[in-house]
Enzyme design. Sequence first.
Site, mmCIF file in Angstrom:
data_model
loop_
_atom_site.group_PDB
_atom_site.id
_atom_site.type_symbol
_atom_site.label_atom_id
_atom_site.label_comp_id
_atom_site.label_asym_id
_atom_site.label_seq_id
_atom_site.Cartn_x
_atom_site.Cartn_y
_atom_site.Cartn_z
ATOM 1 N N ASP A 72 -15.294 -100.903 9.587
ATOM 2 C CA ASP A 72 -15.413 -102.472 9.929
ATOM 3 C C ASP A 72 -16.799 -102.984 9.511
ATOM 4 O O ASP A 72 -17.021 -104.123 8.756
ATOM 5 C CB ASP A 72 -15.336 -102.704 11.491
ATOM 6 C CG ASP A 72 -15.836 -104.121 11.562
ATOM 7 O OD1 ASP A 72 -14.995 -105.015 11.748
ATOM 8 O OD2 ASP A 72 -16.809 -104.558 11.907
ATOM 9 N N ALA A 77 -13.637 -107.461 11.629
ATOM 10 C CA ALA A 77 -12.738 -106.977 10.567
ATOM 11 C C ALA A 77 -11.526 -106.271 11.330
ATOM 12 O O ALA A 77 -10.304 -106.393 11.109
ATOM 13 C CB ALA A 77 -13.223 -106.587 9.350
ATOM 14 N N ASP A 78 -11.875 -105.347 12.268
ATOM 15 C CA ASP A 78 -10.809 -104.418 12.802
ATOM 16 C C ASP A 78 -10.073 -105.407 13.709
ATOM 17 O O ASP A 78 -8.660 -105.092 13.523
ATOM 18 C CB ASP A 78 -11.544 -103.401 13.716
ATOM 19 C CG ASP A 78 -11.956 -102.116 12.873
ATOM 20 O OD1 ASP A 78 -11.444 -102.094 11.629
ATOM 21 O OD2 ASP A 78 -12.920 -101.574 13.243
ATOM 22 N N LEU A 79 -10.527 -106.211 14.817
ATOM 23 C CA LEU A 79 -10.010 -107.016 15.503
ATOM 24 C C LEU A 79 -8.981 -107.955 14.989
ATOM 25 O O LEU A 79 -7.810 -108.083 15.154
ATOM 26 C CB LEU A 79 -10.769 -107.644 16.626
ATOM 27 C CG LEU A 79 -11.835 -106.767 17.397
ATOM 28 C CD1 LEU A 79 -12.936 -107.514 17.990
ATOM 29 C CD2 LEU A 79 -10.820 -105.947 18.394
ATOM 30 N N GLY A 105 -5.969 -106.275 13.349
ATOM 31 C CA GLY A 105 -5.039 -105.697 14.435
ATOM 32 C C GLY A 105 -4.174 -106.893 14.828
ATOM 33 O O GLY A 105 -3.012 -106.715 14.955
#
Length: 398
Positions: free
Chosen positions: A143, A175-177, A180
């Site tokens: 991220d 970015a990760d969230l 997802g």
Amino acid sequence: MRPLQGIKVLDLSRVLAGPWCTQLLADLGAEVIKIERPGTGDDTRHWGPPWHGEGDRRVAAYFLSCNRGKKSAAIDFAKAEGAALVRKLAERADVVVENFKVGGLEKFALDAASLRAANPRLVYASITGFGQDGPYADRAGYDFIIQGMGGMMSVTGRPDGVPGGGPMRAGVAVADLFTGMYTCVAILAALYGREKGGEGAHIDMALLDTQLAMLANQAENALISGRDPPRQGNTHPNIVPYQPFDAADQPIIIAVGNDRQFARLADICGHPEWVSDQRFATNEARVANRVEIVRLVSETIRQGTAAVWLAQLEAAGIPAGPINSVTQALGDVQAQHRQMVRTIAGVPLVGSPIRVDGRRADSDIPPPALGEHTAEILNSLGLDADAFDRLKAARIVG
């Protein structure tokens, strides 16, 4: 009945982007089986402090934040018998989510082509840093790196030349969230498409793609103007005034979204003449004269307390609010009314924001202990107790 009741998800992901996606699916009613390495499990189980529990039951708060509603099966699929068990689970699954490097699961025959050959209705979602193809496809994605490469940090933080100026990452792994969440949307679309066409799909999600997409108006500003958006701290590139202002006792945020709201702000501030001043009459003019109008508003706001200003702003229909700490935000009366903080089996958690027909769509199952459901899940495959004990002694399962 939750919307995804009856959908089975095999979760081969770890850390955040994949688990965030599968937690959303679990909240919506899917049965999510999280495959973890025996003995260690998901890396985030160990990303503490802070910790919840003690001794062997101790688990990091990070893990708890993104694994609600799941079952944990500890299976080492680096070993042939373990991989065979996971393949059997995939044959019965509707969805597989994984975030290994490109090609990383082929040697275990757990890649999309292998699993979809055995189960054509399978929706298989791959999450990587840079996608399944392209010059960066083989790189690992994190991220922090993606926020830097993807332009997010260039527009986050104070401008250069002021105290504390410089690029800054967001306070959570956006970015990760977002990846997802986008992956969850893609899975739901693929499941709907499967109902019409009968076939599953291979979903290819990349953190970098998502980061670029979520630049939103900042990216469009750059495409239209041909110039990089400046880093503006807490101000807005397209709207003025839209930022924190220091009241006599603490800062508050005032977010004026249109000229009507600005006129009401001018009245509250005791300066109705601002509206007829050509420098401030329209948002475009205020953007051009940002420094001067911000100075004038600031001089007025600092003369009163935050509570007085917030009451007046709310009464006038002007968006405004305090800058809360995390604990203040979680304890806010509105957050409490909406029951956004829950306790499940002694574990305090932030609940799902999704509500369907007045009911909140989140799971009542706490984040699982490592391998908590291994025996139950393998028993569903027809594995008897003796076979389970043999696999456990060989450290293939846990």
